[in-house]
Design a protein around this motif. Structure first.
Motif, PDB file in Angstrom:
ATOM      1  N   GLU A  73       0.915  -1.025   0.254  1.00 13.99           N
ATOM      2  CA  GLU A  73      -0.556  -0.167   0.150  1.00 13.99           C
ATOM      3  C   GLU A  73       1.191   1.067  -0.051  1.00 13.99           C
ATOM      4  O   GLU A  73       0.550   1.715  -0.927  1.00 13.99           O
ATOM      5  N   ALA A  74       1.856   1.266   0.876  1.00 15.83           N
ATOM      6  CA  ALA A  74       3.109   2.373   0.934  1.00 15.83           C
ATOM      7  C   ALA A  74       3.354   2.973  -0.819  1.00 15.83           C
ATOM      8  O   ALA A  74       3.962   3.734  -1.077  1.00 15.83           O
ATOM      9  N   GLU A  75       3.834   2.018  -1.660  1.00 18.89           N
ATOM     10  CA  GLU A  75       4.918   1.963  -2.187  1.00 18.89           C
ATOM     11  C   GLU A  75       3.542   1.981  -4.234  1.00 18.89           C
ATOM     12  O   GLU A  75       4.080   3.096  -4.468  1.00 18.89           O
ATOM     13  N   TYR A  76       1.981   1.571  -3.360  1.00 18.82           N
ATOM     14  CA  TYR A  76       0.867   1.830  -4.313  1.00 18.82           C
ATOM     15  C   TYR A  76       0.999   3.632  -3.978  1.00 18.82           C
ATOM     16  O   TYR A  76       0.790   4.982  -5.035  1.00 18.82           O
ATOM     17  N   LYS A  77       0.854   3.962  -3.262  1.00 17.87           N
ATOM     18  CA  LYS A  77       1.482   5.514  -2.173  1.00 17.87           C
ATOM     19  C   LYS A  77       2.185   6.136  -3.124  1.00 17.87           C
ATOM     20  O   LYS A  77       1.425   7.516  -3.892  1.00 17.87           O
ATOM     21  N   GLU A  78       3.411   6.115  -2.713  1.00 19.25           N
ATOM     22  CA  GLU A  78       4.382   6.715  -3.778  1.00 19.25           C
ATOM     23  C   GLU A  78       4.374   6.189  -5.180  1.00 19.25           C
ATOM     24  O   GLU A  78       4.185   7.795  -5.517  1.00 19.25           O
ATOM     25  N   LEU A  79       3.923   5.988  -5.443  1.00 15.13           N
ATOM     26  CA  LEU A  79       3.798   5.790  -6.864  1.00 15.13           C
ATOM     27  C   LEU A  79       3.101   6.261  -6.995  1.00 15.13           C
ATOM     28  O   LEU A  79       3.235   7.160  -8.573  1.00 15.13           O
ATOM     29  N   ILE A  80       1.773   6.879  -6.489  1.00 14.32           N
ATOM     30  CA  ILE A  80       1.111   8.073  -7.224  1.00 14.32           C
ATOM     31  C   ILE A  80       1.146   9.001  -7.115  1.00 14.32           C
ATOM     32  O   ILE A  80       0.978   9.829  -7.800  1.00 14.32           O
ATOM     33  N   LEU A  81       1.975   9.414  -6.097  1.00 14.40           N
ATOM     34  CA  LEU A  81       2.220  11.322  -6.450  1.00 14.40           C
ATOM     35  C   LEU A  81       3.729  11.486  -6.856  1.00 14.40           C
ATOM     36  O   LEU A  81       3.809  11.853  -7.345  1.00 14.40           O
ATOM     37  N   SER A  82       4.312   9.859  -7.058  1.00  9.96           N
ATOM     38  CA  SER A  82       5.650  10.175  -8.168  1.00  9.96           C
ATOM     39  C   SER A  82       5.471  10.675  -9.336  1.00  9.96           C
ATOM     40  O   SER A  82       5.556  11.405 -10.624  1.00  9.96           O
ATOM     41  N   GLU A  83       3.777  10.146 -10.342  1.00  9.49           N
ATOM     42  CA  GLU A  83       3.227  10.222 -11.441  1.00  9.49           C
ATOM     43  C   GLU A  83       1.916   9.923 -11.962  1.00  9.49           C
ATOM     44  O   GLU A  83       1.219   8.717 -11.249  1.00  9.49           O
ATOM     45  N   TYR A  84       1.205  11.305 -12.108  1.00  7.11           N
ATOM     46  CA  TYR A  84       0.026  11.112 -12.498  1.00  7.11           C
ATOM     47  C   TYR A  84      -0.282  10.280 -13.097  1.00  7.11           C
ATOM     48  O   TYR A  84      -1.822  10.360 -13.171  1.00  7.11           O
ATOM     49  N   THR A  85       0.545   9.576 -13.834  1.00  5.64           N
ATOM     50  CA  THR A  85      -1.232   8.551 -14.898  1.00  5.64           C
ATOM     51  C   THR A  85      -0.661   7.587 -14.401  1.00  5.64           C
ATOM     52  O   THR A  85      -1.501   6.107 -14.423  1.00  5.64           O
ATOM     53  N   PHE A  86      -0.535   6.964 -12.666  1.00  4.69           N
ATOM     54  CA  PHE A  86      -0.842   5.842 -11.755  1.00  4.69           C
ATOM     55  C   PHE A  86      -2.312   6.319 -11.075  1.00  4.69           C
ATOM     56  O   PHE A  86      -2.455   5.267 -10.736  1.00  4.69           O
ATOM     57  N   LEU A  87      -2.800   7.589 -11.305  1.00 11.47           N
ATOM     58  CA  LEU A  87      -4.400   7.438 -10.532  1.00 11.47           C
ATOM     59  C   LEU A  87      -5.298   7.233 -11.792  1.00 11.47           C
ATOM     60  O   LEU A  87      -5.272   7.644 -12.488  1.00 11.47           O
ATOM     61  N   LYS A  88      -6.108   6.314 -11.268  1.00  6.41           N
ATOM     62  CA  LYS A  88      -7.239   6.108 -12.267  1.00  6.41           C
ATOM     63  C   LYS A  88      -7.846   6.781 -12.280  1.00  6.41           C
ATOM     64  O   LYS A  88      -8.550   7.953 -10.868  1.00  6.41           O
ATOM     65  N   ARG A  89      -8.459   6.877 -13.174  1.00  7.46           N
ATOM     66  CA  ARG A  89      -9.521   8.329 -13.421  1.00  7.46           C
ATOM     67  C   ARG A  89     -10.245   8.156 -14.187  1.00  7.46           C
ATOM     68  O   ARG A  89     -10.508   7.028 -15.286  1.00  7.46           O
ATOM     69  N   PRO A  90     -11.224   9.241 -13.979  1.00  9.02           N
ATOM     70  CA  PRO A  90     -11.388  10.058 -13.374  1.00  9.02           C
ATOM     71  C   PRO A  90     -11.821  10.062 -11.875  1.00  9.02           C
ATOM     72  O   PRO A  90     -11.922   8.177 -11.871  1.00  9.02           O
ATOM     73  N   VAL A  91     -11.287  10.544 -10.627  1.00 14.42           N
ATOM     74  CA  VAL A  91     -11.766  10.261  -9.446  1.00 14.42           C
ATOM     75  C   VAL A  91     -12.927  11.460  -8.951  1.00 14.42           C
ATOM     76  O   VAL A  91     -12.594  12.823  -9.279  1.00 14.42           O
ATOM     77  N   ALA A  92     -14.216  10.992  -8.574  1.00 17.73           N
ATOM     78  CA  ALA A  92     -14.793  12.152  -8.194  1.00 17.73           C
ATOM     79  C   ALA A  92     -15.336  12.028  -6.877  1.00 17.73           C
ATOM     80  O   ALA A  92     -15.858  10.416  -6.564  1.00 17.73           O
ATOM     81  N   ILE A  93     -15.905  13.231  -6.326  1.00 18.59           N
ATOM     82  CA  ILE A  93     -16.109  13.085  -4.944  1.00 18.59           C
ATOM     83  C   ILE A  93     -16.627  14.056  -4.707  1.00 18.59           C
ATOM     84  O   ILE A  93     -16.814  15.006  -5.000  1.00 18.59           O
ATOM     85  N   VAL A  94     -18.435  13.078  -4.264  1.00  8.13           N
ATOM     86  CA  VAL A  94     -19.308  14.277  -4.373  1.00  8.13           C
ATOM     87  C   VAL A  94     -19.886  14.283  -3.323  1.00  8.13           C
ATOM     88  O   VAL A  94     -20.258  12.962  -2.720  1.00  8.13           O
TER      89      VAL A  94
END
Length: 115
Positions: A73-94
């Motif tokens: 989980e910590a590595e997933y977090k760091e990967l998402i923060l290091s490269e925008y393409t690693f964030l699944k998209r779109p993400v919507a918060i409602v």
């Protein structure tokens, strides 16, 4: 709160954004304005999983050989923060719900929540 994280060059994101009433939404384009630690932590509070926020379809995921590794989980977090393409998209918060990704079911739920 209403917020959407998306990629403006992604045709799928464009299609989904056209289906949503964007009134009242804060929209963040993640390439020009990457997600920061606080925003990622806010998303994590909804999902309790960085893996759920991680885009396993990203080219870099395969190119870096990540699909063959056991990622924490910590590595997933760091990967998402290091490269925008690693964030699944779109993400919507409602309000008190999060909608991650572009599956038909997720998009339908988002549209229904925002109707």
């Amino acid at each position: 709160m209403k917020k959407i994280y998306h990629l403006k060059t992604c045709d799928t994101c464009k299609r989904i954004l056209k289906q949503i009433n964007l009134d009242g939404f804060e929209i963040q384009e993640i390439k020009s304005s990457p997600v920061d630690k606080e925003q990622l932590q806010e998303m994590y509070a909804f999902t309790n999983s960085y893996e759920a926020l991680f885009n396993k379809r990203a080219r870099l995921y395969k190119e870096q050989g990540l699909k063959d590794k056991n990622i924490s989980e910590a590595e997933y977090k760091e990967l998402i923060l290091s490269e925008y393409t690693f964030l699944k998209r779109p993400v919507a918060i409602v309000d008190d719900e999060i909608f991650v990704g572009n599956s038909k079911k997720t998009v339908e739920e988002l549209i229904a929540k925002n109707a």
